[in-house]
Enzyme design. Sequence first.
Site, PDB file in Angstrom:
ATOM      1  N   GLU A  83      -4.701 -18.264 -41.311  1.00 60.77           N
ATOM      2  CA  GLU A  83      -4.777 -17.204 -40.105  1.00 60.77           C
ATOM      3  C   GLU A  83      -3.953 -16.334 -40.186  1.00 60.77           C
ATOM      4  O   GLU A  83      -4.502 -14.559 -40.011  1.00 60.77           O
ATOM      5  CB  GLU A  83      -4.696 -17.827 -38.603  1.00 60.77           C
ATOM      6  CG  GLU A  83      -5.377 -18.822 -37.824  1.00 60.77           C
ATOM      7  CD  GLU A  83      -5.224 -19.498 -37.056  1.00 60.77           C
ATOM      8  OE1 GLU A  83      -5.991 -19.221 -35.683  1.00 60.77           O
ATOM      9  OE2 GLU A  83      -3.819 -19.975 -37.353  1.00 60.77           O
ATOM     10  N   GLY A 139      -2.596 -21.607 -39.906  1.00 56.64           N
ATOM     11  CA  GLY A 139      -2.114 -20.571 -39.859  1.00 56.64           C
ATOM     12  C   GLY A 139      -1.297 -19.496 -40.534  1.00 56.64           C
ATOM     13  O   GLY A 139      -1.579 -18.779 -40.486  1.00 56.64           O
ATOM     14  N   ALA A 184       1.528 -23.515 -39.196  1.00 61.08           N
ATOM     15  CA  ALA A 184       2.360 -23.779 -38.961  1.00 61.08           C
ATOM     16  C   ALA A 184       2.940 -25.136 -38.263  1.00 61.08           C
ATOM     17  O   ALA A 184       2.824 -25.914 -39.127  1.00 61.08           O
ATOM     18  CB  ALA A 184       1.238 -23.325 -37.093  1.00 61.08           C
ATOM     19  N   GLU A 187      -6.654 -27.287 -38.788  1.00 58.84           N
ATOM     20  CA  GLU A 187      -6.369 -27.967 -36.942  1.00 58.84           C
ATOM     21  C   GLU A 187      -6.551 -28.688 -36.915  1.00 58.84           C
ATOM     22  O   GLU A 187      -6.739 -30.138 -35.894  1.00 58.84           O
ATOM     23  CB  GLU A 187      -6.761 -26.725 -36.254  1.00 58.84           C
ATOM     24  CG  GLU A 187      -5.079 -25.305 -36.217  1.00 58.84           C
ATOM     25  CD  GLU A 187      -6.258 -24.334 -37.739  1.00 58.84           C
ATOM     26  OE1 GLU A 187      -5.452 -23.564 -37.743  1.00 58.84           O
ATOM     27  OE2 GLU A 187      -7.249 -25.111 -38.061  1.00 58.84           O
TER      28      GLU A 187
END
Length: 257
Positions: free
Chosen positions: A111, A108, A64, A131
């Site tokens: 994911e 992300g 992300a 993360e």
Amino acid sequence: MTQVVLTEIHGKVGLIRINRPEALNALNNDVVDGIGAAIDAFEADENIGCIVLTGSEKAFAAGADIGFMKDFDYMHAYQTDFITRNWERIKTARKPVIAAVAGFALGGGCEMAMMCDMIFAADTAKFGQPEVRIGILPGAGGTQRLPRAIGKAKAMDMCLTARMMDAAEAEQAGLVARVIPAGQLLEETLKAAQTIAGFSLPVVMMIKESVNRAFESSLNEGLLFERRAFHAAFALEDQKEGMAAFAEKRKATFTNR
């Protein structure tokens, strides 16, 4: 302005490509909303039977976009329903979605790949949930989908140490369905997607629903769901055509009815 999500149609397959090369395809609302809009369009197109989501040779998505998120506070994240509001569109797609992953699929990006129905990985692929390095935890399924795919021990290892997993280990662990030489990744993924799209779409959708039910229910409830879907398939014209074609030793012509 650069178009951050590109789409193509290859026969009965819809291709979605993340296109932020300057940011290693980092995910922000523009990218995720673009993916959602592309899925909406391909779901509505009766000629599309399978969807492929990919990035570039260097990165599927390197995570992300931290610049996009760094000034969030709790109320902003909560009130805007961050992640749930738009990322989950991949998960709710009824047609099969294959992630074609080359290079980095981190945070992300990893994911998002796991939200797809299966992952085909180039031999250059690297998966990770780093993360913890930036003072936060995975929030788009990393602590939930990853253990279901590779088991608790390896998921804990990846989430707590931030180490990356290469394509060979990812296949061995059950995270990816196939490992393909990088130069052939898209060709082979599209070939598999065309195979899927050549079958009866209602049956393909029933299979997807049934396999997903295995993760959401007990074995007996899952078997009951499967059995009812199996019984329902006998109402399809495609079932009649498929079995007749088999008996007559010819190729079936499915009409998605």
